[in-house]
Every structure is written in C-alpha cells, then in structure tokens.
Design a protein around this motif. Structure first.
Motif, PDB file in Angstrom:
ATOM      1  N   THR A 161      55.283  85.234  -7.932  1.00  0.00           N
ATOM      2  CA  THR A 161      54.932  86.352  -7.044  1.00  0.00           C
ATOM      3  C   THR A 161      54.226  85.849  -5.785  1.00  0.00           C
ATOM      4  O   THR A 161      53.014  86.025  -5.626  1.00  0.00           O
ATOM      5  N   ALA A 289      53.844  91.837  -3.442  1.00  0.00           N
ATOM      6  CA  ALA A 289      54.873  90.898  -3.879  1.00  0.00           C
ATOM      7  C   ALA A 289      56.195  91.637  -4.057  1.00  0.00           C
ATOM      8  O   ALA A 289      56.270  92.852  -3.843  1.00  0.00           O
ATOM      9  N   LEU A 290      57.213  90.924  -4.469  1.00  0.00           N
ATOM     10  CA  LEU A 290      58.535  91.527  -4.597  1.00  0.00           C
ATOM     11  C   LEU A 290      58.521  92.744  -5.516  1.00  0.00           C
ATOM     12  O   LEU A 290      59.152  93.765  -5.220  1.00  0.00           O
ATOM     13  N   SER A 319      50.483  82.218  -4.342  1.00  0.00           N
ATOM     14  CA  SER A 319      51.471  82.675  -5.307  1.00  0.00           C
ATOM     15  C   SER A 319      50.889  82.630  -6.709  1.00  0.00           C
ATOM     16  O   SER A 319      50.191  81.674  -7.069  1.00  0.00           O
ATOM     17  N   ASN A 377      64.238  89.961   2.982  1.00  0.00           N
ATOM     18  CA  ASN A 377      64.170  89.213   1.715  1.00  0.00           C
ATOM     19  C   ASN A 377      63.962  87.721   1.931  1.00  0.00           C
ATOM     20  O   ASN A 377      63.458  87.023   1.044  1.00  0.00           O
ATOM     21  N   TYR A 380      60.393  86.264   1.260  1.00  0.00           N
ATOM     22  CA  TYR A 380      59.978  85.923  -0.099  1.00  0.00           C
ATOM     23  C   TYR A 380      60.392  84.497  -0.443  1.00  0.00           C
ATOM     24  O   TYR A 380      59.613  83.736  -1.033  1.00  0.00           O
TER      25      TYR A 380
END
Length: 434
Positions: A161, A289-290, A319, A377, A380
């Motif tokens: 993450t 986070a995603l 992360s 995207n 990320y």
C-alpha cells in the motif's frame, strides 16, 4: 491327474490373491505426500481434501478478492480446502495467545510491523528453503525489506500500500481552484490547502486531513526524507534527525499555524471512517492507497490521484506491506506453503491488483493493463519504486501507542514540536532499548 490338480490349485490361489489385492486397494499408493490420498482407500473412491485454516483480520464474506483467491486456489488444488477464520480485533496480540495455547493456523495474515516480533520470538517458519529464488528476486525492494528479519525470509507479500495523495475534485471545482500538476511542491500543497479551507459550523471545510495513525503520520515524515528509529533500533530520532523534525514541524503548522485541518472531533462528526470527511466533501486532500478508491467509488465521491508533493525536487512516499506467514509449528508446512505461494505469487497478486485491494509485491505481476485503465494508476506503480518501508521495530507496538498519544497533544497545540520530540525520544529510549 496330479498335474490337473496342481493347475487347478494354482488357478484358485491366483484368483484368491487378485481378489485380496482388490479388497485392499491394489498396489501401494504412489501419490505424492500431502496429496490427500491414503493407502487404505478403496479403488476409484476420491480421497477427502485436507482442510487448511487461514487466519485473518478480514471477514472473507465481505471481501470479494479473498473469495476469488479461495475459489481459484481450490480449483487448482483439489486436494486442499481452505477455511478462513476471522479474528476481528486486537489481532496481533490475540494470535500470540492462540499460538502459545496450541491453536495453530496453517497460514495467517500478519502486518509487516509485527513480523520481527513474531520471528524473533520463534513463532514463524523461515521461508528461505520453501520460496524459489525467482520469487525472492522478483520482490520489490520495499517489500523484501518488510519480509526479512536479520537476513532471513519469514513472510510473503499479501499486498503493498504505497501512499499517494487523493484530491476531492468537486471541492476544487466548486472553489474554482485548478488541480495541481504531478510535479507539485509542498509549498503549492500548503497554498491550495489554505484556499480550500473556509466556512464555520455546518459550512466548514478543510484543505487537508489525516487520522492520527502512525503510518499516516509517517507518510508525511517520509515525504521530507525523515525516519522514526535509529539504525540500531534502540532509540527514536525526533530530537536528532533534521528531516524528521521538518516533517513534524510541517504537520504541526498544518494544524496550528495554517489551520487547514479539522480536529479529531470535527472529523468524527462525518462518520467513523478515516475518509468520511473526504467523502462528505468536507476535506479536499488526503493521503491514501489503492484500496481507498473502492470506498470513494462506492460512495460516488469525485476524486483524482497525484504523487506526494515534492520536497527539494523529490517526491517520496511510504509504503506498508501486509503479509502471509506460516507458524513454525504448522502441521503441514509444505501444504501451507502451497497456499502462501499462490496467495503471494503471480496469480494471487493479480487478483488483489485487479480488484483494487493493493499493489503487487512482485515484479512478476503485469501492471500494464492496470496502468492503461486510467492515467492516474501509474502513480501507484511509480510509488512502488520510490517508497520507503514503514519502519518496524521489535518493540514497535508499544512505541506506536506512546507516539500516537504524544501526537494528539502536538496536533492540538498543547505542546510544540521541540517538546514533542523530547518527550518521544525520552520515552522511546526506555521502550526501544528493552
């Protein structure tokens, strides 16, 4: 006459032997160990699959990606059936108690900050001899760091993450504030937060917010290039590391100088979720986070994503890695590894990525389709390369509890950054040196 009798007797014995072998299941089984086959089963009767228990803090009935992983694994491994067991609260401490009491899962989730605690207490099975070199080589550096203790691999990646910045596009549009570019600076971030903070009472809104969790706070420390612990892990560095001090001063100013953040009580009025104020269009920017996207999509929140703002020309983030581990006393470690290998490998990680529950831990997963899905995207995937791991420590749980308590006082303005640093390092020396 005698020869005829002998032939007849031989025929009878041959038939009897054949019938006896059939009744016993024929020749000894050549099935691989752990396949679920047993020597005493009747010919043509499928063996019962071995049930392996997977302990998590998630309820599988509420997480479609876990359901998909279970379904696909069992389809490929008909000799194994997975049973997911939920431990919903105080997971890390509860699992220590369960393991000590002899309740041994076959596989279990574990957060990266708990891996050293479990490994150094002898509760985890080392995975170096089970994991292939290809698996180890394919791990992103930030992930490998999280899975390894003193040079030994004790965990496999569940998902990653890396933190990014979410922007509430409705609030930007309503205020007539243009969205920043991907190379925005921390100074630009502050000015935007000021512009989007306005109103009072029910009409109040704020430019930025983060819930008082240690990993959320560390995301901003990391953006400034700071740290949390000394290299030997025996002390914290809040009075000695200049970059750490800059990060803490910056967050103090967001609350107390620029006043662009809601208090914990103000944020709580919108709901229990840390992102409730953002989804209520009351907070314009927030680190996430995603997996955060799933909440925003479900609520119809309008948003976009950017990298963390740059400091001295560099965008850096943190992360967190969640993991799969095997208890040291697991009954069938080879079978347990088959589960872990699937969940943390190319197929399991692809499921997590495709269903938006985390970035892959391994470069073996193809992210091209994910990146092509929408322009943001890529941030990320880029973050996997420039993220620093959330710092872990054998005594990290006690330190984090103390740290978050002191942060409450700092954000509220009850103490200044210098006093905060002194208090944290003094208490940290006692906690971390044990």
């Amino acid at each position: 006459m005698k020869k005829a009798f002998v032939k007849a007797l031989a025929l009878v014995l041959t038939l009897a032997l054949a019938l006896g072998l059939a009744a016993c299941g024929g020749a000894p089984s050549t099935a691989a160990p752990g396949s679920g086959s047993t020597a005493g089963s009747q010919a043509g009767t499928p063996a019962e699959p071995t049930t392996l228990k997977v302990y998590t803090w998630w309820d599988i009935t509420k997480f479609e990606h876990l359901q998909k992983m279970k379904e696909d694994f069992e389809a490929q491994n008909p000799d194994i059936k997975l049973e997911f067991v939920t431990v919903p609260s105080k997971y890390a401490d509860t699992m220590v108690t369960k393991l000590a009491g002899g309740e041994i899962p076959d596989v279990m989730m574990l957060a990266m900050d708990q891996v050293p605690r479990y490994a150094l207490s002898g509760m985890l099975l080392p995975l170096d001899d089970l994991a292939s070199q290809e698996y180890k080589d394919a791990l992103y550096p930030v992930v490998k760091d999280a899975l390894t203790v003193n040079g030994t691999l004790y965990a496999a990646g569940r998902d990653v993450t890396p933190k990014v910045m979410f922007l509430n596009t409705k609030m930007f549009e309503d205020a007539g504030v243009p969205l920043p570019t991907e190379d925005w600076t921390m100074d630009e971030f502050v000015e935007i937060a000021k512009q989007l903070t306005k109103g009072s009472g029910a009409d109040a809104q704020w430019g930025y917010y983060w819930k008082n969790y240690a990993d959320q706070t560390f995301a901003m420390i990391a953006a400034f290039g700071g740290s949390m612990y000394a290299e030997d892990g025996k002390a914290s560095v809040f009075t000695t590391d200049a970059n750490t001090q800059k990060g803490m001063q910056f967050m103090y100013d967001l609350y107390n100088t620029y006043k662009v953040c809601p208090s914990a009580a103000q944020a709580a009025q919108f709901g229990d979720s840390e992102f409730a104020p953002f989804m209520a269009n009351k907070v314009a920017m927030q680190v996430g986070a995603l997996s955060t996207e799933a909440n925003f999509d479900a609520s119809g929140t309008a948003y976009t994503v950017l990298p963390m703002p740059t400091v001295n020309g560099k965008s850096q983030t943190s992360s967190f890695v969640n993991t799969w581990v095997i208890p040291k006393t697991a009954k069938n470690p080879e079978l347990s590894w088959r589960v872990v290998e699937f969940l943390s490998g190319k197929e399991g990680q692809q499921i997590a990525l495709d269903m938006k529950f985390g970035l892959p831990a391994s470069t073996l997963v193809d992210t091209s389709a994910f990146e092509a899905e929408k322009p943001t995207n890529k941030y990320y995937v880029q973050a996997l390369e420039n993220a620093v791991p959330y710092p872990v420590n054998l005594n990290g749980a006690a330190f984090q509890t103390m740290f978050q308590k002191e942060c409450e006082s700092l954000w509220a303005g009850a103490i200044d950054p210098a006093e905060f640093a002194k208090r944290v390092d003094e208490q940290g020396a006692e906690i971390l040196s044990k």
